[in-house]
Write a protein that holds these residues in place. Structure first.
Motif, PDB file in Angstrom:
ATOM      1  N   ALA A 347      31.136  -2.729 -12.282  1.00 38.50           N
ATOM      2  CA  ALA A 347      31.371  -4.013 -11.632  1.00 38.50           C
ATOM      3  C   ALA A 347      32.761  -4.036 -10.998  1.00 38.50           C
ATOM      4  CB  ALA A 347      31.242  -5.147 -12.645  1.00 38.50           C
ATOM      5  N   LEU A 348      32.828  -4.550  -9.789  1.00 37.66           N
ATOM      6  CA  LEU A 348      34.113  -4.718  -9.112  1.00 37.66           C
ATOM      7  C   LEU A 348      34.612  -6.141  -9.330  1.00 37.66           C
ATOM      8  CD1 LEU A 348      33.412  -2.931  -5.705  1.00 37.66           C
ATOM      9  CD2 LEU A 348      34.516  -2.003  -7.732  1.00 37.66           C
ATOM     10  N   THR A 474      37.768  -1.725 -10.959  1.00 39.74           N
ATOM     11  CA  THR A 474      36.871  -1.840 -12.107  1.00 39.74           C
ATOM     12  C   THR A 474      37.713  -2.003 -13.367  1.00 39.74           C
ATOM     13  OG1 THR A 474      36.820   0.554 -12.480  1.00 39.74           O
ATOM     14  CG2 THR A 474      35.142  -0.362 -11.016  1.00 39.74           C
ATOM     15  N   VAL A 475      37.078  -2.466 -14.412  1.00 34.52           N
ATOM     16  CA  VAL A 475      37.790  -2.644 -15.681  1.00 34.52           C
ATOM     17  C   VAL A 475      38.335  -1.308 -16.177  1.00 34.52           C
ATOM     18  CG1 VAL A 475      37.569  -3.366 -18.088  1.00 34.52           C
ATOM     19  CG2 VAL A 475      36.414  -4.669 -16.287  1.00 34.52           C
ATOM     20  N   ILE A 476      37.541  -0.247 -16.056  1.00 35.78           N
ATOM     21  CA  ILE A 476      38.002   1.050 -16.558  1.00 35.78           C
ATOM     22  C   ILE A 476      39.177   1.569 -15.743  1.00 35.78           C
ATOM     23  CG2 ILE A 476      36.376   2.419 -15.192  1.00 35.78           C
ATOM     24  CD1 ILE A 476      37.586   3.113 -18.797  1.00 35.78           C
ATOM     25  N   ASN A 670      35.607 -11.843  -5.410  1.00 36.29           N
ATOM     26  CA  ASN A 670      34.261 -11.416  -5.736  1.00 36.29           C
ATOM     27  C   ASN A 670      33.343 -12.620  -5.714  1.00 36.29           C
ATOM     28  OD1 ASN A 670      35.099  -8.781  -6.256  1.00 36.29           O
ATOM     29  ND2 ASN A 670      35.818  -9.408  -8.264  1.00 36.29           N
ATOM     30  N   PRO A 671      32.529 -12.781  -4.701  1.00 35.90           N
ATOM     31  CA  PRO A 671      31.647 -13.931  -4.643  1.00 35.90           C
ATOM     32  C   PRO A 671      30.534 -13.824  -5.662  1.00 35.90           C
ATOM     33  CG  PRO A 671      31.144 -12.427  -2.881  1.00 35.90           C
ATOM     34  CD  PRO A 671      32.332 -11.875  -3.595  1.00 35.90           C
ATOM     35  N   ALA A 672      29.877 -14.916  -5.849  1.00 32.32           N
ATOM     36  CA  ALA A 672      28.830 -14.944  -6.868  1.00 32.32           C
ATOM     37  C   ALA A 672      27.616 -14.128  -6.512  1.00 32.32           C
ATOM     38  CB  ALA A 672      28.418 -16.400  -7.116  1.00 32.32           C
ATOM     39  N   SER A 685      29.838  -7.978 -10.792  1.00 32.56           N
ATOM     40  CA  SER A 685      30.999  -8.777 -10.472  1.00 32.56           C
ATOM     41  C   SER A 685      30.936  -9.435  -9.132  1.00 32.56           C
ATOM     42  CB  SER A 685      32.255  -7.908 -10.558  1.00 32.56           C
ATOM     43  OG  SER A 685      33.375  -8.668 -10.272  1.00 32.56           O
ATOM     44  N   GLY A 686      30.883  -8.687  -8.057  1.00 35.39           N
ATOM     45  CA  GLY A 686      30.814  -9.383  -6.808  1.00 35.39           C
ATOM     46  C   GLY A 686      31.303  -8.628  -5.629  1.00 35.39           C
ATOM     47  N   GLU A 687      31.602  -9.367  -4.615  1.00 33.87           N
ATOM     48  CA  GLU A 687      31.779  -8.828  -3.291  1.00 33.87           C
ATOM     49  C   GLU A 687      33.210  -8.451  -3.014  1.00 33.87           C
ATOM     50  OE1 GLU A 687      31.030 -10.673   1.086  1.00 33.87           O
ATOM     51  OE2 GLU A 687      29.567 -11.025  -0.466  1.00 33.87           O
ATOM     52  N   ASN A 688      33.351  -7.516  -2.135  1.00 28.55           N
ATOM     53  CA  ASN A 688      34.663  -7.142  -1.639  1.00 28.55           C
ATOM     54  C   ASN A 688      35.215  -8.261  -0.773  1.00 28.55           C
ATOM     55  OD1 ASN A 688      36.855  -5.504  -0.878  1.00 28.55           O
ATOM     56  ND2 ASN A 688      35.804  -5.049   1.041  1.00 28.55           N
TER      57      ASN A 688
END
Length: 707
Positions: A347-348, A474-476, A670-672, A685-688
């Protein structure tokens, strides 16, 4: 005349003269024949050598294929010998994925129908044990009298198998009757099972029924090590009409030993579950790492699924029974893909203020910043007439040094720092910290992240990027970058597997820590640890501080696109012991299920609950006087913001939240809807973000770029 006649007669009668006349042709003929024979011999030898090479190649490369073809001409029956898929364990050997034997019931009509003393009792026993339709069995035997192999029921339990075998033995051993049970046998297979059901589901993934293929997680990434090779048995009648068998043993898969600690994983998932029962979110993720070697000790997220039944959406707790029943097939598959994806790696999201230490680290490394630098925060930055980017404290923080900028998580100070170091330095260090590219973690489907390059970066991009908005990670990626900040500047590849072990227990491969690059100096690392420890010590009113322990950390609150929807990702990065970190944790909560998502200290409260459970398990000793309480007690989750109008560590501004100073820019987010405009999808997560220059699009309340 007489003399001529004598001469002619002499010639006819003298064999020596005749021999002399034929001598030359005979020699030429012999010489020619020798050459021809030599050539023929050479040609035959060459052909024989070629045939030998061809036979050797065939025997080596196509032995099984031709062997099966030969045997098929006289084969009575054949069977598969299944392999055992390799197990997956935690770092201490606890089984996370293993196998259970199941059995396929095989019928041999050629034997069953060969004798009434076999057919009758055998079909009777099948009906007695399993409730089969006797007429259906009779018809099957009659319709396929020469068949030797019919799979009649698949994946029976051991108890069901033994029920038949025990009665078969009793009947066949009874010498007083002619009845015999024959023509029924059981073929062994292995069923993949996960003893802990939902535990570490994102991390482990799941395998196909036959164990040949893995989907998601370790099951997919390490499939070539986990999968074995199927064996076979060939039963045939030889030239002497005797039954013989050829056996090719199966090769079992290797065991994968993960870096996960099942107890830490259980604690993380228990706390996530508690949070989602009380408050809930779109996604909640926790990752715990060893910052000194990149090992992942726990990786958990909500929603979850049952590894033993991954297609059951009801297990996730995310969808109601009514919602599931109303889904089309396409919607169901889309929902399953979302549940199966790993929020931590796939997820971004915009990291928000957890990125601020990275910006400061870049400036310190280039000599552009000094801990003694000071910055005046007046509540925000005016970038155009009537246009302002607000700090989370509208009244301003006043004068702050570099440590204070981290402690107060001041947007205004970071805007000034971003301008001070400039686009070139900022864009140079984002890749150094691993942002914008895959970390190389040994899990499938890792996302890259999306950054602004120097050529396309506007001033608005620079200042919003400086405090963690308007780019995707990303979280990582953020976790690996933070680990390099606190371990002295060593960037290690994060990994979830320690070693690969053969079925006999010998080690095939050991996955050691992999140092990718040096990111910062030891001195910069020491400064950041000190500043982030002060940040935790001075948190108020939502604190992660635990008496007796040094904890360093950094909050993050990022507003998602479209900004007007006021959807937030809140996060908290922390490490213990702060002066010499052994454990790092990142908590990310995507859209908590509350009206005002940016307030309440949700990430910090969850972090504190986790450390309170983890520290005793790890047997970490206090490094401070246990009577020390450097911060106030934690407020209950969802508490309102203080009346003075400050939003501690990134909360919303008070009262109606309107920003009288004007609009804030349309930065990235990050849009829905979760779409990635670059062509791929970001599962959770969502959009760039769009172009940050489009600052007129949308108005925002409360100083949208939260702390």
């Amino acid at each position: 005349m007489y003399s001529n006649m004598k001469k002619s007669q002499r010639n006819r009668n003298d064999p020596r003269e005749e021999k002399g006349q034929n001598e030359k042709p005979s020699r030429h003929f012999l010489k020619y024949m020798k050459k021809k024979l030599a050539f023929t011999f050479f040609l035959v030898a060459l052909v024989l050598i070629g045939l030998a090479v061809a036979v050797g190649f065939i025997s080596r490369e196509k032995e099984e294929e031709y062997g099966q073809r030969v045997l098929s001409q006289q084969t009575a029956s054949s069977g598969v010998i299944p392999f055992r898929r390799g197990e997956i364990t935690d770092r201490n050997g606890t089984l996370l994925a293993t196998n259970e034997a199941v059995y396929n019931l095989i019928l041999d009509p050629s034997v069953i129908g060969s004798n009434e003393n076999i057919k009758g009792p055998t079909l009777d026993l099948l009906t007695e044990c399993y409730g089969y339709d006797r007429a259906e069995l009779e018809k099957l035997v009659a319709d396929q009298p020469s068949s030797r192999y019919i799979r009649y029921e698949l994946r029976m339990s051991e108890a069901d198998r033994d029920k038949f075998l025990e009665r078969q033995t009793q009947i066949n051993d009874n010498m007083e009757i002619k009845d015999k049970i024959e023509g029924v046998w059981f073929e062994t297979e292995y069923k993949r099972i996960y003893p802990y059901s939902t535990l570490a589901c994102d991390l482990i993934g799941f395998a196909s029924k036959d164990g040949a293929f893995g989907s998601y997680g370790i099951e997919q990434y390490y499939n070539d090590r986990l999968a074995g090779t199927t064996g076979r048995t060939y039963r045939y009648i030889n030239e002497n009409s005797e039954a013989e068998q050829v056996l090719k043993d199966a090769v079992d898969g290797n065991t994968v030993v993960s870096t996960i600690d099942v107890n830490l994983q259980s604690i993380a998932e228990e706390q996530i579950k508690k949070f989602n029962e009380e408050i809930g979110s779109k996604n909640t993720a926790v990752i715990i790492m060893n910052p000194n070697n990149g090992e992942i000790l726990a990786m958990a997220s909500y929603p979850y699924f049952d590894l033993n039944n991954p297609s059951d959406l009801s297990v996730s707790g995310y969808y109601t029974a009514e919602e599931i029943a109303a889904m089309s097939e396409e919607e169901t598959q889309e929902a399953l893909a979302g549940i199966w994806s790993n929020y931590v790696t796939q997820a971004l999201y915009e990291p928000g203020s957890t990125a601020k230490p990275l910006t400061i680290a870049a400036g310190l490394e280039e000599g552009m910043l000094s801990p003694s630098n000071s910055y005046v925060c007046d509540g925000g930055w005016d970038y155009a007439e009537g246009k302002r980017i607000n700090c989370h404290k509208l009244s301003g923080h006043g004068t702050l040094d570099l440590e204070g900028a981290i402690v107060e998580s001041c947007n205004d100070a970071l805007i000034q720092i971003g301008q001070q170091i400039g686009k070139e330095t900022f864009c140079k260090y984002q890749p150094i910290f691993g942002l914008g590219s895959r970390t190389g973690i040994d899990l499938p489907g890792e996302e890259n992240g999306i950054l602004k390059n120097e050529e396309d970066m506007s001033e608005i991009d620079l200042v919003t990027n400086a405090f963690g908005q308007n780019f995707n990670a990303t979280v990582i990626q953020m976790a690996a970058a933070h680990c390099s900040l606190i371990n002295g500047g060593h960037y290690y590849t994060p990994h979830v597997v320690k070693e690969i072990v053969r079925p006999d227990g010998s080690v095939v491969e050991t996955i050691d820590k992999t140092l990718v690059r040096e990111t910062i100096s030891e001195s910069t690392s020491e400064f950041l640890k000190t500043a982030m420890t002060a940040m935790v010590d001075e948190q108020s009113p939502w604190s992660t501080a635990i008496p007796g322990y040094e904890i360093g950390g950094k909050t993050g609150t990022a507003e998602k696109l479209p900004r007007a929807d006021r959807k937030y990702v809140v996060s908290f990065a922390s490490f213990v012991p702060a002066s010499n970190p052994e454990y790092y944790m990142m908590v990310v909560i995507d859209e908590p299920n509350v009206e005002d998502q940016s307030t309440g200290g949700y990430a910090t409260n969850l972090t504190k609950s986790l450390w309170e459970a983890i520290i005793p398990y790890l047997n970490l000793f206090p490094t401070r006087d246990t009577g020390e309480t450097p911060a106030q007690e934690t407020e209950p989750q969802g508490a309102e913001n203080p009346a003075n109008g400050e939003s501690p560590e990134g909360g919303e501004n008070p009262a109606n939240g309107e920003n009288p100073e004007g609009e804030s820019p349309e930065g990235g987010g990050n849009p829905a809807n979760g779409e990635n405009p670059e062509g791929g999808e970001s599962p959770a997560s969502g959009e760039n973000p769009g172009e940050a220059e489009n600052i007129e699009e949308g108005a925002y309340s409360n100083g949208i770029f939260q702390e």
